[in-house]
Motif scaffolding. Structure first.
Motif, PDB file in Angstrom:
ATOM      1  N   ILE A   1     -22.602 -93.011   1.826  1.00 16.99           N
ATOM      2  CA  ILE A   1     -23.065 -91.778   2.442  1.00 16.99           C
ATOM      3  C   ILE A   1     -21.979 -90.711   2.366  1.00 16.99           C
ATOM      4  CG2 ILE A   1     -22.326 -92.261   4.825  1.00 16.99           C
ATOM      5  CD1 ILE A   1     -25.195 -91.289   5.603  1.00 16.99           C
ATOM      6  N   ILE A   2     -20.722 -91.175   2.311  1.00 20.31           N
ATOM      7  CA  ILE A   2     -19.596 -90.252   2.171  1.00 20.31           C
ATOM      8  C   ILE A   2     -18.782 -90.661   0.957  1.00 20.31           C
ATOM      9  CG2 ILE A   2     -17.464 -89.390   3.244  1.00 20.31           C
ATOM     10  CD1 ILE A   2     -18.752 -90.136   5.963  1.00 20.31           C
ATOM     11  N   VAL A   3     -18.514 -89.710   0.082  1.00 20.14           N
ATOM     12  CA  VAL A   3     -17.700 -89.999  -1.100  1.00 20.14           C
ATOM     13  C   VAL A   3     -16.570 -88.986  -1.181  1.00 20.14           C
ATOM     14  CG1 VAL A   3     -17.660 -90.152  -3.617  1.00 20.14           C
ATOM     15  CG2 VAL A   3     -19.695 -90.895  -2.354  1.00 20.14           C
ATOM     16  N   ALA A   4     -15.334 -89.489  -1.230  1.00 17.91           N
ATOM     17  CA  ALA A   4     -14.177 -88.632  -1.489  1.00 17.91           C
ATOM     18  C   ALA A   4     -13.620 -89.067  -2.837  1.00 17.91           C
ATOM     19  CB  ALA A   4     -13.130 -88.806  -0.407  1.00 17.91           C
ATOM     20  N   ARG A   5     -13.515 -88.118  -3.765  1.00 19.91           N
ATOM     21  CA  ARG A   5     -13.063 -88.495  -5.109  1.00 19.91           C
ATOM     22  C   ARG A   5     -11.870 -87.636  -5.510  1.00 19.91           C
ATOM     23  NH1 ARG A   5     -18.051 -88.103  -8.391  1.00 19.91           N
ATOM     24  NH2 ARG A   5     -18.833 -89.819  -7.123  1.00 19.91           N
TER      25      ARG A   5
ATOM     26  N   ILE B   1     -21.355 -85.583   0.804  1.00 18.54           N
ATOM     27  CA  ILE B   1     -21.964 -86.181   1.988  1.00 18.54           C
ATOM     28  C   ILE B   1     -23.455 -86.269   1.695  1.00 18.54           C
ATOM     29  CG2 ILE B   1     -22.394 -85.975   4.466  1.00 18.54           C
ATOM     30  CD1 ILE B   1     -19.499 -85.878   4.294  1.00 18.54           C
ATOM     31  N   ASN B   2     -23.996 -87.469   1.776  1.00 19.89           N
ATOM     32  CA  ASN B   2     -25.414 -87.626   1.489  1.00 19.89           C
ATOM     33  C   ASN B   2     -25.757 -87.030   0.118  1.00 19.89           C
ATOM     34  OD1 ASN B   2     -27.443 -88.971   2.695  1.00 19.89           O
ATOM     35  ND2 ASN B   2     -28.243 -87.225   3.868  1.00 19.89           N
ATOM     36  N   SER B   3     -24.835 -87.207  -0.849  1.00 24.02           N
ATOM     37  CA  SER B   3     -24.983 -86.685  -2.221  1.00 24.02           C
ATOM     38  C   SER B   3     -24.927 -85.163  -2.319  1.00 24.02           C
ATOM     39  CB  SER B   3     -26.285 -87.155  -2.883  1.00 24.02           C
ATOM     40  OG  SER B   3     -26.434 -88.539  -2.724  1.00 24.02           O
ATOM     41  N   ILE B   4     -24.611 -84.470  -1.232  1.00 29.74           N
ATOM     42  CA  ILE B   4     -24.475 -83.011  -1.297  1.00 29.74           C
ATOM     43  C   ILE B   4     -22.997 -82.677  -1.490  1.00 29.74           C
ATOM     44  CG2 ILE B   4     -24.880 -80.821  -0.111  1.00 29.74           C
ATOM     45  CD1 ILE B   4     -26.842 -82.373   1.727  1.00 29.74           C
ATOM     46  N   ASP B   5     -22.722 -81.803  -2.458  1.00 29.39           N
ATOM     47  CA  ASP B   5     -21.347 -81.401  -2.715  1.00 29.39           C
ATOM     48  C   ASP B   5     -20.871 -80.473  -1.593  1.00 29.39           C
ATOM     49  OD1 ASP B   5     -19.003 -80.112  -3.622  1.00 29.39           O
ATOM     50  OD2 ASP B   5     -19.524 -80.641  -5.696  1.00 29.39           O
ATOM     51  N   VAL B   6     -19.860 -80.919  -0.862  1.00 26.99           N
ATOM     52  CA  VAL B   6     -19.409 -80.165   0.313  1.00 26.99           C
ATOM     53  C   VAL B   6     -18.856 -78.794  -0.071  1.00 26.99           C
ATOM     54  CG1 VAL B   6     -17.895 -80.193   2.329  1.00 26.99           C
ATOM     55  CG2 VAL B   6     -18.830 -82.332   1.459  1.00 26.99           C
TER      56      VAL B   6
ATOM     57  N   GLU C   1     -21.986 -76.578  -1.169  1.00 26.19           N
ATOM     58  CA  GLU C   1     -22.975 -76.250  -0.130  1.00 26.19           C
ATOM     59  C   GLU C   1     -22.463 -76.659   1.251  1.00 26.19           C
ATOM     60  OE1 GLU C   1     -27.252 -76.704  -1.519  1.00 26.19           O
ATOM     61  OE2 GLU C   1     -26.239 -78.306  -2.610  1.00 26.19           O
ATOM     62  N   PRO C   2     -21.383 -76.008   1.687  1.00 24.67           N
ATOM     63  CA  PRO C   2     -20.804 -76.409   2.984  1.00 24.67           C
ATOM     64  C   PRO C   2     -21.789 -76.275   4.155  1.00 24.67           C
ATOM     65  CG  PRO C   2     -19.857 -74.337   2.207  1.00 24.67           C
ATOM     66  CD  PRO C   2     -20.662 -74.887   1.083  1.00 24.67           C
ATOM     67  N   MET C   3     -22.649 -75.251   4.105  1.00 26.21           N
ATOM     68  CA  MET C   3     -23.577 -75.051   5.222  1.00 26.21           C
ATOM     69  C   MET C   3     -24.567 -76.199   5.338  1.00 26.21           C
ATOM     70  SD  MET C   3     -23.001 -72.536   7.170  1.00 26.21           S
ATOM     71  CE  MET C   3     -21.921 -71.128   7.188  1.00 26.21           C
ATOM     72  N   ARG C   4     -25.056 -76.665   4.168  1.00 32.10           N
ATOM     73  CA  ARG C   4     -26.020 -77.770   4.186  1.00 32.10           C
ATOM     74  C   ARG C   4     -25.369 -79.028   4.745  1.00 32.10           C
ATOM     75  NH1 ARG C   4     -28.929 -79.438  -1.172  1.00 32.10           N
ATOM     76  NH2 ARG C   4     -29.974 -81.010   0.081  1.00 32.10           N
ATOM     77  N   VAL C   5     -24.093 -79.207   4.392  1.00 30.65           N
ATOM     78  CA  VAL C   5     -23.383 -80.390   4.881  1.00 30.65           C
ATOM     79  C   VAL C   5     -23.118 -80.278   6.380  1.00 30.65           C
ATOM     80  CG1 VAL C   5     -21.175 -81.616   4.769  1.00 30.65           C
ATOM     81  CG2 VAL C   5     -22.374 -80.989   2.659  1.00 30.65           C
TER      82      VAL C   5
END
Lengths: 376, 265
Positions: B17-21, B76-81, B84-88
């Protein structure tokens, strides 16, 4: 919009629960207004008289000397042209205007004077006329005694006797001190509220970390700023209403011509000025990051305006060099505009230059705020 | 406000659910985060351990959309922080290290306000009940004790029923009773299936709460595994604790004498 509205409601709640804020922003201006208004600096001064000397001869000099060279402080005399003194009388700066006609008391010349008084200050006008009569009376005795045997000017055959005063009154504009003061205080408190409450709220929010917490929420900065501004504007309008109503009740202030339009225009000016000064507060809060810095910086900006923008006394009381600058201060534009509407019943077309001045300042301050304002 | 409520969408175990790369962040001339990668799975409590200045908070803030990474990806949840910071921000719950809320609003008003910010209708009483502040709805934040403040800030982080929660040192500065209470609260979140990323420098806390921990030092992850596996790994190197293993600790003594009951209300 829902977010901005909720934030506005929340910050209004915060404001009205803060007794100190209410005291300083609503009550203090009212208190200052009442104190200065009751002191009514005008009342203690003698009659202000403008003399137009169109004769410029010995007799006129004697009259003027008789008026100005008094031991008591019952009269203040100033010389000027007819146009100047008429305007001053209209503006309520003098209580009476005496015109000494050309060739006054010269052979064949007129022997009468005219006195125009402001009917809003009847006591001081009456005082001025009495003093004028005294002055001319002694002059008349001198002339009759020296010019013994000569044709006594104006015998009993009709023409006016020597030293007759033709009186007329003039309805001056409502420029009593309180009529000057109340709009000025209203403008000042719009400035104080805009600058101080925004700067201190934001500095506090930033120091406590409230702004960081908001930054973590899906909140557009514009929504937050909108709420900050709309809160202050609502309070500004409320405060202006309170001050004007207090002026009406305590000092018989008339707002404009008593029509709704003038009230609406004043409220619109409260909003317009509020936008300018709240934006100024946002800009300052970007520079002053801590309360220790914020206090002196806000004072440094608001204090000179408070005293140099014609809030407590007219700008022409200042040295001419100073007014070159002070006439362009944002608070000067706001105070002048509100005063024009309140005391002269001015419409939008009469205050366009003040509105233009406010608009230019708003643009400048807005540009500064967008560059200076920071969340953290 | 567009209302997206993606909670639960990606809660298939297996997909992180959370990915840091390879996250990197440099400021004030210091490489605060120097290539951090990890994944957190749904329902997991993931701990980030490390000394002060190790880069824990900076890493977490990049995942929360509070800071932009210099390079690397945060999802987060496959959304690029970053994109799209607002969506996250809308789908995560955040508790910051120094929590502050508006003065002069009651806890109920604050929660409703935060609900509006996230586009969620909030039953303040229920949320307060959940963090053990059921009777404090009319109190102001500044009137709360340290432990109550921390619990309230968790309630504020729950207004949007987040898919993942970030708790930054939630028990720092709390007395032992309040800390135990905080642990119970976090265990409750875990039991509800909430994914939690927790930073701390209390090893005991990490051992008690975390499914996996990452040890961060100088902006890098130097170890990442479950607490038992990390301990086992150390023992395999031949490490032996100098101190004799005791049946009880001083903390046990303290709690035994003063009791578990909270002191702040």
């Amino acid at each position: 919009m829902r977010v901005a509205l909720s934030l506005t409601v929340a910050s209004l709640k915060m404001y009205f629960r803060n007794r100190q804020a209410i005291f300083f922003s609503l009550f203090i201006p009212l208190l200052i207004m009442v104190i200065f208004g009751l002191l009514d600096f005008d009342r203690f001064s003698g009659a202000q008289v403008g003399v137009v000397d169109e004769a410029g001869n010995e007799a006129s000099a004697a009259v003027i000397l008789g008026l100005s060279n008094r031991d008591d402080d019952l009269m203040d005399v100033e010389l000027g042209t007819l146009a100047e003194e008429t305007e001053r009388l209209q503006d309520g700066e003098i209580d009476a205007m005496f015109v000494i006609p050309a060739n006054f008391a010269e052979p064949g010349g007129p022997v009468t004077l005219s006195a125009t008084t402001d009917e809003r200050s009847p006591q001081r006008a009456a005082l001025a006329i009495t003093l004028l009569g005294q002055s001319i009376g002694s002059l008349g005795r001198q002339i009759t005694s020296t010019a013994d045997g000569a044709d006594p000017p104006s015998a009993a055959d009709g023409p006016p006797s020597f030293g007759t005063i033709f009186q007329s009154t003039l309805q001056g504009d409502d420029r009593s001190y309180t009529a000057f003061l109340v709009p000025g205080i209203a403008a000042m408190s719009i400035m104080q509220l805009g600058i101080f409450s925004v700067v201190f709220a934001l500095v506090q929010f930033r120091q406590q970390g409230v702004l960081r917490r908001l930054k973590a929420a899906p909140l557009n900065p514009a929504q937050f700023l909108f709420a900050q501004i709309s809160t202050r504007l609502s309070i500004s309008v409320l405060q202006t209403l309170i001050l004007l109503l207090a002026g009406m009740i305590l000092f018989d202030l008339a707002v404009g011509n008593g029509d709704v339009l003038s009230w609406i225009l004043v409220m619109a000016l409260a909003v317009f000025g509020g936008i300018l000064f709240v934006t100024m507060g946002l800009a300052i809060s970007g520079v002053a990051r801590t309360e220790e810095v914020a206090a002196p910086v806000t004072n440094l900006i608001s204090m000179p305006m408070m005293f140099l923008s014609g809030v407590f006394f007219p700008l022409d009381a200042l040295p001419g060099v100073v007014t070159i600058v002070t006439q362009f201060l944002p608070l000067t534009f706001l105070a002048d505009a509100i005063r024009a509407v309140v005391t002269d019943g001015a419409g939008i077309s009469d205050i366009w230059s003040e509105l233009a001045g406010l608009a230019v300042w708003t643009a400048v301050v807005f540009a500064a705020a967008t560059r200076l304002f920071r969340w953290e | 406000m567009n209302k997206e409520v993606p909670s639960g969408v990606a809660r298939r175990s297996g997909d992180p659910i959370i990915v840091a790369r390879d996250l990197r962040k440099r400021y004030d001339g210091i490489q605060a985060v120097d290539g951090v990668s990890f994944e957190v799975y749904p329902g997991e409590v993931f701990g980030m351990l490390g000394p002060n200045g190790a880069g824990k908070t900076t890493t977490v803030e990049m995942l929360e959309g509070m800071r932009y990474p210099d390079s690397g990806t945060a999802l987060i949840n496959s959304i690029d922080v970053t994109r799209e910071p607002m969506r996250v921000k809308r789908i995560i719950g955040v508790q910051l290290q120094a929590n502050a809320f508006f003065d002069r609003l009651t806890l109920s008003e604050l929660l409703k306000l935060f609900g509006t910010l996230y586009g969620h209708r909030v039953v303040a009483a229920d949320l307060l009940e959940r963090v053990g502040l059921g009777d404090r709805g009319k109190s102001q934040f500044i009137r709360l004790s340290g432990g109550q403040k921390q619990r309230f800030s968790i309630a504020a982080a729950l207004v949007n029923e987040p898919v993942a929660m970030f708790l930054d040192e939630p028990s720092t500065g709390l007395d032992p009773q309040a800390r135990l209470n905080m642990w119970d609260l976090i265990k409750g979140l875990q039991a509800d299936g909430t994914t939690v990323v927790l930073t701390t420098h209390y090893m005991e806390e990490a051992e008690e709460l975390c499914d996996r921990v990452a040890i961060v030092d100088s902006g890098r992850i130097v170890a990442l595994d479950t607490p038992p596996a990390l301990v086992a790994g150390l023992l395999e190197t031949g490490f032996r604790n100098e101190r004799p293993t005791r049946e009880a600790t001083l903390e046990d003594v303290f709690i035994n004498i003063t009791g578990r009951a909270l002191r702040d209300e």
